[in-house]
Design a protein around this motif. Structure first.
Motif, mmCIF file in Angstrom:
data_model
loop_
_atom_site.group_PDB
_atom_site.id
_atom_site.type_symbol
_atom_site.label_atom_id
_atom_site.label_comp_id
_atom_site.label_asym_id
_atom_site.label_seq_id
_atom_site.Cartn_x
_atom_site.Cartn_y
_atom_site.Cartn_z
ATOM 1 N N LEU A 47 -5.005 -2.865 -7.265
ATOM 2 C CA LEU A 47 -6.066 -3.635 -7.914
ATOM 3 C C LEU A 47 -6.105 -3.338 -9.405
ATOM 4 C CD1 LEU A 47 -8.919 -3.172 -5.272
ATOM 5 C CD2 LEU A 47 -7.875 -5.353 -5.906
ATOM 6 N N VAL A 48 -5.985 -2.067 -9.755
ATOM 7 C CA VAL A 48 -6.000 -1.677 -11.166
ATOM 8 C C VAL A 48 -4.787 -2.251 -11.890
ATOM 9 C CG1 VAL A 48 -5.908 0.275 -12.768
ATOM 10 C CG2 VAL A 48 -7.335 0.412 -10.712
ATOM 11 N N ASP A 49 -3.624 -2.175 -11.259
ATOM 12 C CA ASP A 49 -2.414 -2.713 -11.881
ATOM 13 C C ASP A 49 -2.515 -4.215 -12.119
ATOM 14 O OD1 ASP A 49 -1.317 -0.198 -11.870
ATOM 15 O OD2 ASP A 49 -0.055 -0.530 -10.107
ATOM 16 N N VAL A 56 0.812 -1.213 0.000
ATOM 17 C CA VAL A 56 0.000 0.000 0.000
ATOM 18 C C VAL A 56 0.846 1.263 0.000
ATOM 19 C CG1 VAL A 56 -1.904 -1.135 1.158
ATOM 20 C CG2 VAL A 56 -0.158 -0.017 2.524
ATOM 21 N N ASP A 57 2.133 1.185 0.253
ATOM 22 C CA ASP A 57 2.969 2.373 0.321
ATOM 23 C C ASP A 57 3.746 2.619 -0.968
ATOM 24 O OD1 ASP A 57 2.224 2.914 2.968
ATOM 25 O OD2 ASP A 57 3.674 1.442 3.716
ATOM 26 N N GLN A 58 3.468 1.828 -1.995
ATOM 27 C CA GLN A 58 4.183 1.994 -3.252
ATOM 28 C C GLN A 58 3.811 3.316 -3.909
ATOM 29 O OE1 GLN A 58 3.491 -1.127 -6.028
ATOM 30 N NE2 GLN A 58 4.786 -0.263 -7.604
ATOM 31 N N PRO A 112 -8.586 2.891 0.549
ATOM 32 C CA PRO A 112 -8.402 3.449 -0.800
ATOM 33 C C PRO A 112 -6.996 3.250 -1.357
ATOM 34 C CG PRO A 112 -9.606 4.988 0.583
ATOM 35 C CD PRO A 112 -9.103 3.901 1.496
ATOM 36 N N LYS A 113 -6.008 3.060 -0.484
ATOM 37 C CA LYS A 113 -4.647 2.853 -0.970
ATOM 38 C C LYS A 113 -4.513 1.586 -1.811
ATOM 39 C CE LYS A 113 -2.210 5.281 2.758
ATOM 40 N NZ LYS A 113 -1.214 5.134 3.856
ATOM 41 N N ALA A 114 -5.492 0.691 -1.715
ATOM 42 C CA ALA A 114 -5.442 -0.551 -2.491
ATOM 43 C C ALA A 114 -5.881 -0.355 -3.934
ATOM 44 C CB ALA A 114 -6.312 -1.615 -1.820
ATOM 45 N N ARG A 128 -9.708 10.679 1.090
ATOM 46 C CA ARG A 128 -8.674 9.669 0.881
ATOM 47 C C ARG A 128 -8.706 9.112 -0.535
ATOM 48 N NH1 ARG A 128 -9.392 5.689 5.885
ATOM 49 N NH2 ARG A 128 -7.747 4.576 4.761
ATOM 50 N N VAL A 129 -9.911 8.887 -1.069
ATOM 51 C CA VAL A 129 -10.018 8.361 -2.437
ATOM 52 C C VAL A 129 -9.537 9.394 -3.444
ATOM 53 C CG1 VAL A 129 -11.618 7.593 -4.234
ATOM 54 C CG2 VAL A 129 -11.878 6.746 -1.895
ATOM 55 N N VAL A 130 -9.951 10.644 -3.282
ATOM 56 C CA VAL A 130 -9.543 11.710 -4.200
ATOM 57 C C VAL A 130 -8.029 11.882 -4.176
ATOM 58 C CG1 VAL A 130 -9.624 14.194 -4.606
ATOM 59 C CG2 VAL A 130 -11.734 12.934 -4.170
ATOM 60 N N SER A 131 -7.430 11.769 -3.004
ATOM 61 C CA SER A 131 -5.972 11.870 -2.899
ATOM 62 C C SER A 131 -5.277 10.781 -3.705
ATOM 63 C CB SER A 131 -5.557 11.790 -1.425
ATOM 64 O OG SER A 131 -4.144 11.781 -1.291
#
Length: 328
Positions: A129-131, A15-17, A123-125, A46-49
């Motif tokens: 997930l997209v990748d 999550v910190d990538q 949201p950090k995930a 958080r999501v917008v960030s």
């Protein structure tokens, strides 16, 4: 064809990538919400960030499922504050499946990420997930391996996932996780209604899409109450039976009902032959025997089930999950 080859192995999440550069990919985050006034604002920030730091083109779409608290008012303020936030409002509660369906019909992204509004999904995930979709998958389902939920909820979920895997052939650890990533083609192919939102991965899998899973963080609920109830557990079981029929037997329902009808009718005829032997071979009366009524009942039931199979076969030819394909 070995369908199990289309199910991806779980992948741990970093999550910190930090992104090296923004991706030129249109990503939609879809969040159904019901009575979540205490969580919506922090979730939006958080999501917008995450979206701002990773994607040049993105949106955050909320579907307010007829909330009775101030969720709608909070969403209106957030929509005015953030240009990428969109809001759909139901005037009464129609359930999560309908909220997701409305969202799927209105998102503009090539990739759609769904998550719950209770701040338990992180949201950090989203970028991971997209990748993972870029690895050749069409749908990635989250796995809350360290799930922050009561024991009974975790136990029932584990049993439910095991039963689903046995009945449908799709082995996922956490089918009911709200955090998932989809290619747009999946949403165009799979219909969502009733409680079927839980089984989108199953229906996508049987339509020929590649389905995988990824470990995602899970946090304790901060505000509001869980929408989980034992009624959902019961309804979920019936939905599982429905989706099993729609996936495994929708192509040839006569094989299922025809087989059952044959068994009933064969049992009835066997009892009838037995009674005839008693009457004409041993001279015994059979008019008052309960077995005579049972024989007739089994034969009639078998014929009805068999006829239902023919009807289901006809209907399934008009409305079935067709295989997904693309020209390369």
């Amino acid at each position: 064809m070995d369908m199990s080859s289309k199910v991806g192995l779980e992948t741990d999440l970093d999550v910190d990538q930090a992104p090296s550069e923004k991706q030129d990919l249109c990503v939609s985050v879809l969040v159904p919400a019901y009575n979540e006034q205490g969580n919506i604002e922090e979730l939006t920030e958080r999501v917008v960030s995450v979206l701002d730091s990773h994607y040049t083109n993105s949106e955050l779409l909320f579907v307010d499922d007829g909330s009775a608290d101030d969720t709608g008012e909070v969403l209106e303020r957030l929509r005015e504050k953030y240009g990428r936030v969109r809001v759909i409002r139901f005037w009464q509660n129609f359930g999560k499946a309908n909220a997701l369906s409305a969202g799927f019909d209105n998102v503009s992204g090539d990739v759609v990420v769904t998550m719950d509004a209770d701040l338990q999904d992180d949201p950090k995930a989203i970028p991971d997930l997209v990748d993972e979709l870029e690895e050749g998958y069409d749908l990635i389902s989250g796995w809350r391996r360290d799930r922050q939920s009561p024991f009974f909820k975790r136990l029932s979920s584990k049993l439910y996932n095991g039963l689903t895997a046995r009945l449908t052939g799709l082995e996922l650890h956490d089918l009911n996780c709200g955090m998932k990533a989809y290619r747009r083609e999946v949403l165009q192919k799979v219909d969502v209604y009733g409680g079927m939102h839980r089984y989108i991965p199953v229906m996508a899998y049987w339509a020929g899409f590649r389905v995988g899973e990824m470990v995602v963080p899970h946090h304790e609920r901060k505000h509001g109450k869980s929408k989980y109830s034992t009624r959902r557990l019961v309804f979920g079981f019936f939905d599982l039976l429905s989706v099993t029929f729609l996936t495994k037997h929708s192509k040839a329902p006569l094989r299922l009902f025809g087989g059952l009808g044959t068994v009933f009718s064969a049992a009835g005829f066997s009892l009838g032959i037995y009674l005839l032997v008693l009457k004409y071979g041993f001279g015994q009366g059979i008019g008052n025997r309960p077995l005579l009524m049972l024989s007739m009942l089994l034969i009639i039931t078998g014929l009805q089930v068999f006829s239902f199979g023919f009807l289901a076969e006809k209907l399934s030819a008009q409305d079935r999950i067709d295989p997904y394909y693309e020209e390369r």
